[in-house]
Write an enzyme that holds these catalytic residues in place. Structure first.
Site, PDB file in Angstrom:
ATOM      1  N   GLU A  45       0.800  -1.231   0.000  1.00 23.21           N
ATOM      2  CA  GLU A  45       0.000   0.000   0.000  1.00 23.21           C
ATOM      3  C   GLU A  45       0.832   1.280   0.000  1.00 23.21           C
ATOM      4  OE1 GLU A  45      -2.778  -0.426   3.234  1.00 23.21           O
ATOM      5  OE2 GLU A  45      -3.592  -2.298   2.431  1.00 23.21           O
ATOM      6  N   GLU A  55      -6.312 -10.333  -1.886  1.00 20.20           N
ATOM      7  CA  GLU A  55      -7.125 -10.171  -0.672  1.00 20.20           C
ATOM      8  C   GLU A  55      -8.602 -10.042  -1.027  1.00 20.20           C
ATOM      9  OE1 GLU A  55      -5.693  -7.097   1.954  1.00 20.20           O
ATOM     10  OE2 GLU A  55      -3.589  -7.512   1.493  1.00 20.20           O
TER      11      GLU A  55
END
Length: 362
Positions: free
Chosen positions: A161, A268
């Site tokens: 991220e 995910e």
């Protein structure tokens, strides 16, 4: 205990009819049976994975379902820095060791998550730490952590991220302030490669399909890091899907991502029925939400299926059954009625399961 349904041929598999439309061909996927879902690892054209935690590996029903459906496991929390790194740069890898050992003992390959994340580590790697010490401890942590599992991990989320929330640039964080915005990332990949040279090293991010601007920024970052010599071996798209995004948006991102030629990890996946706060009351019916889920999950699976085989690293859901999801748990979103995964709490197929199966078996 309910007997398992007979194993079905991949190409013949469809537990429910799928009504196709010109715009959203997966939107009408509906289950018609209460039987346990056919194993996902037999349907997905790549390793199928889910997440696992230490408390789950003590639950026989969870173990049964994971071994039924999965060929890969990602530690959900045990490898995050908040668990592995303590005051004074003390390391504790015991929970991580336990999840990795469970996976390996049961024939599952393991995907490491995560080495460097903007969200964690600032208590120890703080702005008061001298830069030389910061860099030395940064290298030592990566080499110690990744090297501990040398040869035992299929891949690692090395940098997690790094893109700003709105996609307008990169995140400022303790790592970038000490080592440079791109420097901390290049350094992390270099140290990880030295520690585990055979593992596939990933740049991992979320909202890439949901926010086109963020997807474009992420892909530009990957290209830039490769030009700087970072040994990136793959890209991970978390795929926490907003089920209300327009049809075709997922396909566009996946096509653009594939142009880099790297393996792609759906890392995910989930697809919440409930909106996050801050909007008007949600008046959609359950049927409408289920149709949206099936449409978006089916589109993602179809886009993944369209990748060259060498670029299909794995297809991973964040939790296996609805009851395993971080969205349901009190420490997560605390939504006990959420249903955001392919399987319900009993291991039966949710509507999105049938859409994914249709995409992978047609």
């Amino acid at each position: 205990m309910r007997a398992d349904p007979p194993r079905l041929n991949r190409r013949a598999f469809l537990a429910a009819p799928i009504a196709l439309t010109a715009c959203d061909r997966f939107a009408a996927a509906e289950p018609t049976t209460n039987a346990l879902a056919s194993p996902l690892k037999d349907i997905v054209p790549a390793p199928f994975g889910a997440t696992g935690m230490t408390w789950q590996i003590d639950q026989p029903d969870w173990v049964e379902q994971v071994l039924r459906h999965c060929s890969q496991l990602t530690p959900e929390w045990e490898q995050k820095m908040e668990r592995t790194l303590g005051p004074g740069f003390a390391y504790d890898f015991e929970p991580s060791d336990r999840v990795v050992a469970f996976a390996r003992d049961n024939g599952l390959r393991v995907h490491g998550h995560t080495v460097i994340w903007y969200s964690q580590g600032a208590e120890v790697f703080n702005d008061d730490l001298p830069r030389a010490r910061f860099a030395a401890e940064y290298d030592r942590y990566i080499s110690t952590f990744v090297g501990r599992y040398k040869g035992r991990m299929a891949g690692w989320d090395v940098v997690n991220e790094p893109v700003a929330e709105d996609g307008g640039g990169l995140r400022d964080c303790h790592w970038s302030r000490a080592l440079g915005m791109e420097g901390y990332m290049v350094r992390a990949f270099e140290q990880a490669q030295l520690a585990d040279p055979d593992a596939v090293l990933f740049l991992n991010e979320y909202n890439l399909e949901n926010i086109p601007r963020k997807g474009a920024t992420f892909l530009r970052l990957a290209e830039r890091l490769l030009k700087l010599g970072a040994p990136i071996g793959g890209i991970g798209t978390q795929s926490h899907l907003n089920i209300e995004i327009p049809a075709g948006q997922i396909t566009t991102f996946m096509r653009d991502a594939a142009s880099l030629g790297l393996p792609i990890h759906i890392s995910e996946l989930d697809f919440p029925m409930q909106r996050d706060g801050g909007r008007m009351p949600d008046l959609r019916s359950t049927a409408e939400r289920r149709a949206q889920q099936a449409a978006r999950a089916g589109e993602l699976a179809e886009a993944f299926m369209a990748l060259p085989e060498r670029q299909r690293y794995a297809f991973t859901t964040w939790g296996l059954r609805d009851s395993d999801s971080w969205l349901v748990r009190a420490e997560g979103k605390n939504r006990p009625d959420e249903s955001a995964l392919l399987l319900d709490a009993w291991g039966r197929a949710n509507p999105a399961y049938h859409a994914v199966a249709a995409a992978f078996t047609r």
